[in-house]
Scaffold this motif. Structure first.
Motif, short mmCIF file in Angstrom:
data_model
loop_
_atom_site.label_atom_id
_atom_site.label_comp_id
_atom_site.label_asym_id
_atom_site.label_seq_id
_atom_site.Cartn_x
_atom_site.Cartn_y
_atom_site.Cartn_z
N UNK A 182 0.83 -1.20 0.00
CA UNK A 182 0.00 0.00 0.00
C UNK A 182 0.86 1.23 0.00
N UNK A 183 1.92 1.21 0.78
CA UNK A 183 2.74 2.41 0.91
C UNK A 183 3.37 2.78 -0.43
N UNK A 184 3.51 1.80 -1.33
CA UNK A 184 4.07 2.11 -2.64
C UNK A 184 3.15 3.02 -3.44
N UNK A 185 1.87 3.06 -3.08
CA UNK A 185 0.90 3.83 -3.86
C UNK A 185 0.45 5.07 -3.10
N UNK A 186 0.96 5.25 -1.92
CA UNK A 186 0.44 6.23 -1.00
C UNK A 186 1.60 7.15 -0.64
N UNK A 187 1.77 8.20 -1.43
CA UNK A 187 2.91 9.08 -1.20
C UNK A 187 2.44 10.29 -0.41
N UNK A 188 2.83 10.38 0.84
CA UNK A 188 2.25 11.42 1.68
C UNK A 188 2.75 12.82 1.33
N UNK A 189 3.56 12.97 0.36
CA UNK A 189 3.97 14.32 -0.03
C UNK A 189 4.63 14.23 -1.39
N UNK A 190 5.23 15.32 -1.82
CA UNK A 190 5.86 15.32 -3.13
C UNK A 190 7.31 14.81 -3.03
N UNK A 191 7.82 14.62 -1.81
CA UNK A 191 9.23 14.27 -1.66
C UNK A 191 9.52 12.83 -2.08
N UNK A 192 10.77 12.58 -2.40
CA UNK A 192 11.20 11.21 -2.68
C UNK A 192 10.99 10.37 -1.43
N UNK A 193 10.62 9.12 -1.58
CA UNK A 193 10.34 8.26 -0.45
C UNK A 193 11.44 7.22 -0.29
N UNK A 194 12.26 7.35 0.75
CA UNK A 194 13.35 6.39 0.94
C UNK A 194 12.85 4.96 1.12
N UNK A 195 11.56 4.79 1.41
CA UNK A 195 11.04 3.45 1.63
C UNK A 195 10.55 2.75 0.37
N UNK A 196 10.51 3.46 -0.74
CA UNK A 196 9.97 2.88 -1.99
C UNK A 196 10.79 1.68 -2.47
N UNK A 202 16.01 -2.08 12.26
CA UNK A 202 16.48 -1.98 10.88
C UNK A 202 15.44 -1.30 10.00
N UNK A 203 15.89 -0.76 8.90
CA UNK A 203 14.96 -0.30 7.87
C UNK A 203 15.61 -0.55 6.51
N UNK A 204 14.76 -0.70 5.49
CA UNK A 204 15.27 -0.84 4.13
C UNK A 204 15.26 0.54 3.49
N UNK A 205 16.37 0.97 2.94
CA UNK A 205 16.30 2.21 2.17
C UNK A 205 16.58 1.92 0.70
N UNK A 206 15.96 2.74 -0.13
CA UNK A 206 16.17 2.72 -1.57
C UNK A 206 17.30 3.71 -1.83
N UNK A 207 18.45 3.24 -2.31
CA UNK A 207 19.59 4.16 -2.42
C UNK A 207 19.35 5.24 -3.46
N UNK A 208 18.43 4.99 -4.40
CA UNK A 208 18.13 6.00 -5.42
C UNK A 208 17.29 7.15 -4.87
N UNK A 209 16.57 6.91 -3.78
CA UNK A 209 15.66 7.94 -3.27
C UNK A 209 16.04 8.39 -1.86
N UNK A 210 17.29 8.17 -1.46
CA UNK A 210 17.72 8.51 -0.11
C UNK A 210 18.92 9.45 -0.13
#
Lengths: 477, 477
Positions: free
Chosen positions: B107-121, B446-454
């Motif tokens: 769900x979070x992949x479709x739910x962007x709470x703002x215009x910013x890049x999402x490190x969790x994507x 722990x958390x997973x980050x997307x290196x392209x959006x972090x």
């Protein structure tokens, strides 16, 4: 159809023909091959050629010889594992059902043994569809920003917002009030049925279905481990006495039905029956899934369960394969508000999202009224075709089981249509025998014809010829 | 982020913010809301405003008050019915698992709470994809005859022939010999996993999975009624001692794994581990499903199970969402020849066919080498982004759990990432907390980050700030 001037021998041609049918499961596992003498006669070859061809099939492991009984198609690899041996239950007893067989019909939709129109097909002929409309709708939605919108993102899990808005208007035309938030798009009506089953049912649950009915639905339910309860379908709807008995014995969770332009009989539920079905659903707390696959070929005011019920305990399913494009695979579910989120969750687990590209293109066709106008033209053309097909059927000794409407007629041929189907394949004609529409395979003299693809007198002549042949040969050959 | 000049009151804004998170299940059923004091402090409003907002949520039935303990998210409608209460089994015991929770991440992949890049994507940022390539490929396949070919017919149940031929060449580049007849296209890798599970498993069967791992796979298996057996995933592959114990206790039918660029850890199976896994599969007669979703971000010669095994008891799955287009939903299965027909049957039951339109467009991208060149550019860009993101993470007090490769890094923050995720949402940042990658929800630092959006230093500053806040507040707040 075997040729002597080919680069392959007659033996190889004959073996390959049977091998192909076995692989496509037009000859199901356990089916008996024709006797050597019959086969030789049918194909105009010597018995020696038939024996050599059967030998090749034996060597390939496709058939087996049973002493004193003949040659039989070998059981294939085990079918997709159901929860337990799948059963259909009727009254107290239950009979085994072979899920693998039931894909034979849909396989046949992709397997055209010749260039001729196939009276057994379940769709409109491709040349009846509006290719320029599809092309222009696609071109509109792949321009610039729009392409970025649907290619670079997963899209809304519930489905493209533009299509859901257009569908909400379409449903209003059918008298069904459903906001865009009540609609979930799917990969054709098939995925819609799959998602609804997986959302509402657990393995072992009992499900009421119409019989005859759409075999793929029986197969899906069996594959998911459900108990399939067939209810005889009459001209004005299901047999409610049987339905009541099944409800009391099995407490079903769901009734899945094609209420309008039913496949294969072409019949439509009466208003009175619709009301009674919904009353039963209310009293015994089950959901009704209305599969309105043929919606665009029926009048707007046809008696739909979802119109009466207002999507309280009914779930409406439809799609665009039968009127616009089978290849784009666009379908949808309209559901009670309380179910929507659960349906979206199961959609996420089964395919994440569905492609917004084709969903937006369908929305364009809907928004501009182009689809409605196309559907009106198709309905008029179908009316003419139906008259001709029915005339031809009757002229060639067939009778109609129910008054035909929509795309299909349910025709009594007077002989076992499994055997007739096999014989007609040799002439290049594909028919849909009645046995394919039963939850358990059983002999039937009925067949479903597509009135749009049954207007060639050559087909009816071949049918009359093969029927006479089968009648001469007697019940077992 | 609450505004005093809005048309709605602060109370309404606060209530709506929590309502939205509950509906999106970023706040799971049973989760505790912040105390009134904490919430007031966090949002810079008076305790009275918080009480009024919680009152609104109570009235909407979204939360419940538990005496002396605070406010909790109410259990939602019952989740999609599994065969029986779904369980994960570890050694002898089994723990309940809530399938409904596990959709939170997607769900979070479709739910962007703002215009910013999402490190969790879980995907590349849209602007990294090659929109002109997609547009030109589409335009090529919608011309004239080609459009008729894929719009007016259901298409080949196994998938578009042109794409299957192109995929066969691609697999050869990976050292996997698979003819087009061994390939089945699907609606993304997600439908591929779904079809494989439904083909090979019956409810109640045991399945080995990597833990941490892709939560959607756990949820799907649980929804289908399977027993999920998590195997700890280390830097070079699964913990084989645990795997052996689980095999002896539960006799699993399947092991589902992301061998290369594993999600979430970014690790890749070593050749030696790959060999041992396949030896175990051989000895104990189970299949291995290799989910190679991130294939295009990895070297051609990465140690893939299917390369070693030659698709004997391995099944290879991949797709194009992580490199070309998430929206077209194109994926595929390459399988042992004996399984192909059964997979196609289950595909027919679940969605009939998949759209040849997008499959042919992907084939165009593959055939001309354009996708390969694009992937090389992305890999280079990702290398640069990874260095910067890792630097920023370390500068802001995080450590790396495994050496990062591919799209993801698995980062230790030193605080409970469920709580951190909730706090960062208030700043507009979406992260993927470690708990989402476990078969049973459990606290994780722990958390997973997307290196392209972090790569935005503002994200890491916000994280450091929120972490310090949580550390001050102590373990329970």
């Amino acid at each position: 159809m075997l040729t002597r001037d080919a680069t392959t021998t007659l033996t190889e041609q004959l073996a390959e023909r049977y091998a192909e049918r076995i692989r496509a499961r037009l000859l199901a596992p356990g089916a008996r091959l024709p006797s050597v003498r019959d086969c030789a006669q049918r194909h105009g070859v010597s018995p020696h050629t038939v024996v050599a061809a059967y030998d090749q099939l034996l060597a390939q492991g496709l058939i087996e010889a049973r002493r004193q009984r003949g040659f039989f198609v070998r059981a294939a690899a085990p079918p997709a594992a159901p929860a337990r041996p799948a059963h259909t239950a009727t009254g107290g007893e239950s009979r085994p059902i072979a899920p693998v067989d039931a894909t034979a019909l849909i396989r046949s939709m992709f397997h055209h043994p010749g260039a001729r129109a196939s009276p057994g097909l379940g769709t409109l002929p491709p040349e009846w569809l509006d290719l320029p409309l599809l092309g222009s709708a696609l071109r509109r939605v792949i321009q610039g920003e729009r392409l970025a919108g649907h290619a670079l993102h997963y899209g809304d899990p519930a489905g493209d917002g533009r299509l859901r808005a257009a569908l909400s208007h379409r449903l209003a035309d059918l008298g069904i009030a459903a906001g865009p938030a009540q609609i979930v798009t799917t990969l054709g009506a098939t995925q819609a049925l799959d998602i609804v089953s997986r959302t509402l049912l657990a393995p072992g649950d009992a499900v009421l279905v119409d019989e005859p009915g759409w075999a793929v639905e029986f197969a899906r339910l069996a594959q998911l481990g459900m108990r399939v309860l067939p209810v005889p379908r009459g001209a004005d709807g299901p047999d409610l006495d049987v339905m009541r008995r099944l409800i009391e014995a099995h407490r079903p969770r769901l009734y899945v039905t094609v209420s309008v332009l039913h496949n294969p009989t072409g019949s439509t539920l009466s208003l009175a029956q619709a009301h009674r079905v919904l009353t039963l659903a209310q009293a015994h707390d089950f959901h009704v899934v209305e599969d309105d696959t043929y919606a665009w070929l029926a009048p707007l005011n046809a008696p739909r369960l979802s119109t009466l019920d207002g999507l309280q305990r009914s779930i409406y399913i439809s799609g665009f394969s039968k009127i616009l494009t089978p290849g784009w695979r666009v379908g949808f579910i309209a559901a009670p508000p309380t179910l929507v989120q659960r349906l979206v969750d199961v959609k996420l687990l089964s395919s994440l999202t569905t492609p917004a590209l084709t969903e937006q293109a369908v929305a364009v066709c809907l928004e501009q009224g182009a689809l409605r106008r196309h559907a009106e033209r198709v309905a008029a053309r179908l009316g003419t075709a139906r008259v001709r097909s029915i005339d031809l059927a009757q002229q060639h000794g067939c009778t109609l089981a129910t008054p035909p409407q929509g795309l299909f007629a349910w025709v009594d041929t007077g002989v076992d249509t499994d055997r007739l189907a096999l014989a007609l394949l040799d002439d290049g004609w594909l028919i849909a025998p009645g046995s394919l529409f039963h939850a358990t395979r059983r002999p039937s003299m009925l067949m479903r014809i597509n009135v749009a693809t049954s207007q060639d007198v050559a087909f009816w002549r071949a049918l009359a010829h093969r029927r006479a042949e089968l009648q001469r040969r007697g019940p077992r050959s």
